[in-house]
Design a protein around this motif. Structure first.
Motif, PDB file in Angstrom:
ATOM      1  N   THR A 135       0.808  -1.222   0.000  1.00 28.79           N
ATOM      2  CA  THR A 135       0.000   0.000   0.000  1.00 28.79           C
ATOM      3  C   THR A 135       0.843   1.275   0.000  1.00 28.79           C
ATOM      4  O   THR A 135       0.289   2.370   0.136  1.00 28.79           O
ATOM      5  CB  THR A 135      -0.911   0.009   1.235  1.00 28.79           C
ATOM      6  OG1 THR A 135      -0.104  -0.141   2.420  1.00 28.79           O
ATOM      7  CG2 THR A 135      -1.918  -1.141   1.172  1.00 28.79           C
ATOM      8  N   ALA A 136       2.164   1.155  -0.165  1.00 28.60           N
ATOM      9  CA  ALA A 136       3.033   2.329  -0.118  1.00 28.60           C
ATOM     10  C   ALA A 136       2.655   3.332  -1.201  1.00 28.60           C
ATOM     11  O   ALA A 136       2.307   2.960  -2.328  1.00 28.60           O
ATOM     12  CB  ALA A 136       4.488   1.911  -0.279  1.00 28.60           C
ATOM     13  N   PHE A 137       2.735   4.630  -0.877  1.00 31.42           N
ATOM     14  CA  PHE A 137       2.403   5.682  -1.832  1.00 31.42           C
ATOM     15  C   PHE A 137       3.337   5.616  -3.040  1.00 31.42           C
ATOM     16  O   PHE A 137       2.923   5.802  -4.177  1.00 31.42           O
ATOM     17  CB  PHE A 137       2.502   7.048  -1.149  1.00 31.42           C
ATOM     18  CG  PHE A 137       2.206   8.206  -2.061  1.00 31.42           C
ATOM     19  CD1 PHE A 137       0.908   8.447  -2.502  1.00 31.42           C
ATOM     20  CD2 PHE A 137       3.221   9.036  -2.502  1.00 31.42           C
ATOM     21  CE1 PHE A 137       0.630   9.502  -3.363  1.00 31.42           C
ATOM     22  CE2 PHE A 137       2.951  10.096  -3.354  1.00 31.42           C
ATOM     23  CZ  PHE A 137       1.650  10.330  -3.789  1.00 31.42           C
ATOM     24  N   ILE A 138       4.623   5.373  -2.771  1.00 31.07           N
ATOM     25  CA  ILE A 138       5.599   5.168  -3.845  1.00 31.07           C
ATOM     26  C   ILE A 138       5.889   3.674  -3.916  1.00 31.07           C
ATOM     27  O   ILE A 138       6.514   3.128  -3.007  1.00 31.07           O
ATOM     28  CB  ILE A 138       6.892   5.952  -3.597  1.00 31.07           C
ATOM     29  CG1 ILE A 138       6.591   7.456  -3.523  1.00 31.07           C
ATOM     30  CG2 ILE A 138       7.917   5.664  -4.695  1.00 31.07           C
ATOM     31  CD1 ILE A 138       7.798   8.307  -3.204  1.00 31.07           C
ATOM     32  N   PRO A 139       5.436   2.982  -4.944  1.00 32.92           N
ATOM     33  CA  PRO A 139       5.623   1.528  -5.014  1.00 32.92           C
ATOM     34  C   PRO A 139       7.084   1.152  -5.200  1.00 32.92           C
ATOM     35  O   PRO A 139       7.894   1.932  -5.704  1.00 32.92           O
ATOM     36  CB  PRO A 139       4.782   1.121  -6.227  1.00 32.92           C
ATOM     37  CG  PRO A 139       4.733   2.351  -7.078  1.00 32.92           C
ATOM     38  CD  PRO A 139       4.718   3.510  -6.117  1.00 32.92           C
ATOM     39  N   SER A 140       7.413  -0.043  -4.784  1.00 36.28           N
ATOM     40  CA  SER A 140       8.765  -0.578  -4.923  1.00 36.28           C
ATOM     41  C   SER A 140       8.684  -1.962  -5.538  1.00 36.28           C
ATOM     42  O   SER A 140       7.713  -2.691  -5.315  1.00 36.28           O
ATOM     43  CB  SER A 140       9.449  -0.659  -3.547  1.00 36.28           C
ATOM     44  OG  SER A 140      10.691  -1.350  -3.645  1.00 36.28           O
ATOM     45  N   PRO A 141       9.704  -2.368  -6.311  1.00 33.85           N
ATOM     46  CA  PRO A 141       9.731  -3.744  -6.813  1.00 33.85           C
ATOM     47  C   PRO A 141       9.949  -4.765  -5.707  1.00 33.85           C
ATOM     48  O   PRO A 141       9.778  -5.961  -5.930  1.00 33.85           O
ATOM     49  CB  PRO A 141      10.892  -3.735  -7.813  1.00 33.85           C
ATOM     50  CG  PRO A 141      11.768  -2.618  -7.357  1.00 33.85           C
ATOM     51  CD  PRO A 141      10.852  -1.582  -6.809  1.00 33.85           C
ATOM     52  N   ALA A 142      10.348  -4.287  -4.517  1.00 29.26           N
ATOM     53  CA  ALA A 142      10.509  -5.157  -3.352  1.00 29.26           C
ATOM     54  C   ALA A 142       9.340  -4.901  -2.405  1.00 29.26           C
ATOM     55  O   ALA A 142       9.164  -3.786  -1.909  1.00 29.26           O
ATOM     56  CB  ALA A 142      11.827  -4.873  -2.653  1.00 29.26           C
ATOM     57  N   VAL A 143       8.519  -5.925  -2.177  1.00 37.56           N
ATOM     58  CA  VAL A 143       7.286  -5.777  -1.402  1.00 37.56           C
ATOM     59  C   VAL A 143       7.376  -6.622  -0.132  1.00 37.56           C
ATOM     60  O   VAL A 143       7.717  -7.812  -0.199  1.00 37.56           O
ATOM     61  CB  VAL A 143       6.067  -6.235  -2.227  1.00 37.56           C
ATOM     62  CG1 VAL A 143       4.778  -6.029  -1.440  1.00 37.56           C
ATOM     63  CG2 VAL A 143       6.010  -5.498  -3.563  1.00 37.56           C
ATOM     64  N   THR A 144       7.099  -6.012   1.008  1.00 35.36           N
ATOM     65  CA  THR A 144       7.037  -6.774   2.252  1.00 35.36           C
ATOM     66  C   THR A 144       5.591  -6.995   2.648  1.00 35.36           C
ATOM     67  O   THR A 144       4.768  -6.078   2.634  1.00 35.36           O
ATOM     68  CB  THR A 144       7.785  -6.064   3.400  1.00 35.36           C
ATOM     69  OG1 THR A 144       7.564  -6.803   4.624  1.00 35.36           O
ATOM     70  CG2 THR A 144       7.344  -4.621   3.583  1.00 35.36           C
ATOM     71  N   TYR A 145       5.269  -8.250   2.974  1.00 34.05           N
ATOM     72  CA  TYR A 145       3.930  -8.609   3.412  1.00 34.05           C
ATOM     73  C   TYR A 145       3.863  -8.765   4.924  1.00 34.05           C
ATOM     74  O   TYR A 145       2.781  -8.866   5.492  1.00 34.05           O
ATOM     75  CB  TYR A 145       3.492  -9.915   2.746  1.00 34.05           C
ATOM     76  CG  TYR A 145       3.603  -9.897   1.244  1.00 34.05           C
ATOM     77  CD1 TYR A 145       2.792  -9.064   0.474  1.00 34.05           C
ATOM     78  CD2 TYR A 145       4.535 -10.688   0.579  1.00 34.05           C
ATOM     79  CE1 TYR A 145       2.891  -9.040  -0.917  1.00 34.05           C
ATOM     80  CE2 TYR A 145       4.644 -10.677  -0.799  1.00 34.05           C
ATOM     81  CZ  TYR A 145       3.825  -9.848  -1.537  1.00 34.05           C
ATOM     82  OH  TYR A 145       3.932  -9.819  -2.906  1.00 34.05           O
ATOM     83  N   GLU A 146       5.026  -8.824   5.569  1.00 36.35           N
ATOM     84  CA  GLU A 146       5.093  -8.958   7.029  1.00 36.35           C
ATOM     85  C   GLU A 146       6.289  -8.159   7.536  1.00 36.35           C
ATOM     86  O   GLU A 146       7.430  -8.630   7.520  1.00 36.35           O
ATOM     87  CB  GLU A 146       5.213 -10.430   7.442  1.00 36.35           C
ATOM     88  CG  GLU A 146       5.125 -10.614   8.944  1.00 36.35           C
ATOM     89  CD  GLU A 146       5.005 -12.060   9.375  1.00 36.35           C
ATOM     90  OE1 GLU A 146       5.485 -12.384  10.469  1.00 36.35           O
ATOM     91  OE2 GLU A 146       4.422 -12.852   8.615  1.00 36.35           O
ATOM     92  N   GLN A 147       6.002  -6.944   8.007  1.00 37.00           N
ATOM     93  CA  GLN A 147       7.079  -6.045   8.402  1.00 37.00           C
ATOM     94  C   GLN A 147       7.782  -6.482   9.688  1.00 37.00           C
ATOM     95  O   GLN A 147       8.872  -6.016   9.982  1.00 37.00           O
ATOM     96  CB  GLN A 147       6.557  -4.624   8.537  1.00 37.00           C
ATOM     97  CG  GLN A 147       6.087  -4.037   7.216  1.00 37.00           C
ATOM     98  CD  GLN A 147       5.803  -2.560   7.311  1.00 37.00           C
ATOM     99  OE1 GLN A 147       6.624  -1.770   7.783  1.00 37.00           O
ATOM    100  NE2 GLN A 147       4.610  -2.170   6.854  1.00 37.00           N
ATOM    101  N   GLY A 148       7.175  -7.411  10.428  1.00 38.59           N
ATOM    102  CA  GLY A 148       7.852  -7.934  11.598  1.00 38.59           C
ATOM    103  C   GLY A 148       9.086  -8.743  11.235  1.00 38.59           C
ATOM    104  O   GLY A 148      10.032  -8.844  12.032  1.00 38.59           O
ATOM    105  N   LEU A 149       9.100  -9.332  10.035  1.00 40.25           N
ATOM    106  CA  LEU A 149      10.245 -10.122   9.578  1.00 40.25           C
ATOM    107  C   LEU A 149      11.034  -9.416   8.476  1.00 40.25           C
ATOM    108  O   LEU A 149      12.250  -9.610   8.358  1.00 40.25           O
ATOM    109  CB  LEU A 149       9.768 -11.489   9.065  1.00 40.25           C
ATOM    110  CG  LEU A 149       9.262 -12.470  10.133  1.00 40.25           C
ATOM    111  CD1 LEU A 149       8.751 -13.748   9.473  1.00 40.25           C
ATOM    112  CD2 LEU A 149      10.364 -12.784  11.135  1.00 40.25           C
TER     113      LEU A 149
END
Length: 216
Positions: free
Chosen positions: A58-72
């Motif tokens: 959902t980041a305003f500026i998308p990235s080719p690297a996506v995290t689905y679990e920010q705890g890890l």
């Protein structure tokens, strides 16, 4: 090696999104690097290096690297993937910074680019494709027939792994590197990095080509 490949290369490009890429930067600094890709190809050799900082879907500026679990895989943690292809085969190397110290991650090359959903990356890339999908047969789902890059993050959150194979990727067959909750052949997908895997200009692998069945 890279300089020799770029000289007279069929294709060479460096792309940057977000901020600039300082000379010698590898994503380990606090600079403005968002993502970058460098590619060089000539005759029977291919080199690619991609790096990016993870961001949520959902980041305003998308990235080719996506995290689905920010705890890890925290937002702004960093990953780079390098591919080298020559007469000795294909080597893929992954490096990360900012991961959870001491955690063991499973990492594999997957078929498709990343998406908002972890499932968007598809299944593992397989040199010899399992006719039954999703693949669970260890005759196909193993580190000899797939690209496994499992690592354990160090005390500083960094980690790296390399895998070498005598075979190369089918054109368009590999699209990302996925980080899993635990090492091994499966596990929850916690992050994904879209990577432009490729092959030398003179190399072509047909989808229906018959190849030797990997040893179990």
């Amino acid at each position: 090696m890279v300089a020799g490949m770029v000289a007279g290369a069929v294709a060479a490009a460096v792309l940057a999104a977000g901020g600039g890429v300082p000379d010698g930067a590898d994503g380990g600094t606090d600079g403005e690097l968002s993502s970058s890709v460098a590619v060089a190809a000539v005759a029977d050799q291919y080199w690619m290096r991609a790096e990016a900082r993870f961001a949520p879907p959902t980041a305003f500026i998308p990235s080719p690297a996506v995290t689905y679990e920010q705890g890890l895989v925290p937002a702004a943690s960093w990953i780079s993937v390098e591919q080298r292809v020559d007469e000795r085969g294909t080597t893929v190397t992954a490096r990360v910074r900012g991961m959870t110290p001491g955690h063991a991650y499973g990492v594999h090359v997957h078929q498709n680019p990343c998406g908002a959903s972890p499932e968007a990356a598809g299944g593992h890339y397989q040199h010899v494709q399992d006719p039954v999908q999703p693949s669970k047969d260890p005759a196909y789902a193993n580190p000899d027939n797939e690209v496994w890059l499992d690592f354990t993050a160090g005390a500083d959150g960094s980690g790296s792994a390399s895998a070498h194979h005598l075979w190369g990727f089918r054109p368009g067959g590999a699209g990302s590197v996925v980080l899993h909750r635990e090492p091994g052949g499966a596990g929850d997908r916690v992050a994904c990095f879209t990577v432009p895997f490729g092959s030398p200009p003179g190399e072509s692998v047909e989808a229906g080509e018959t190849v030797e069945q990997p040893a179990v």
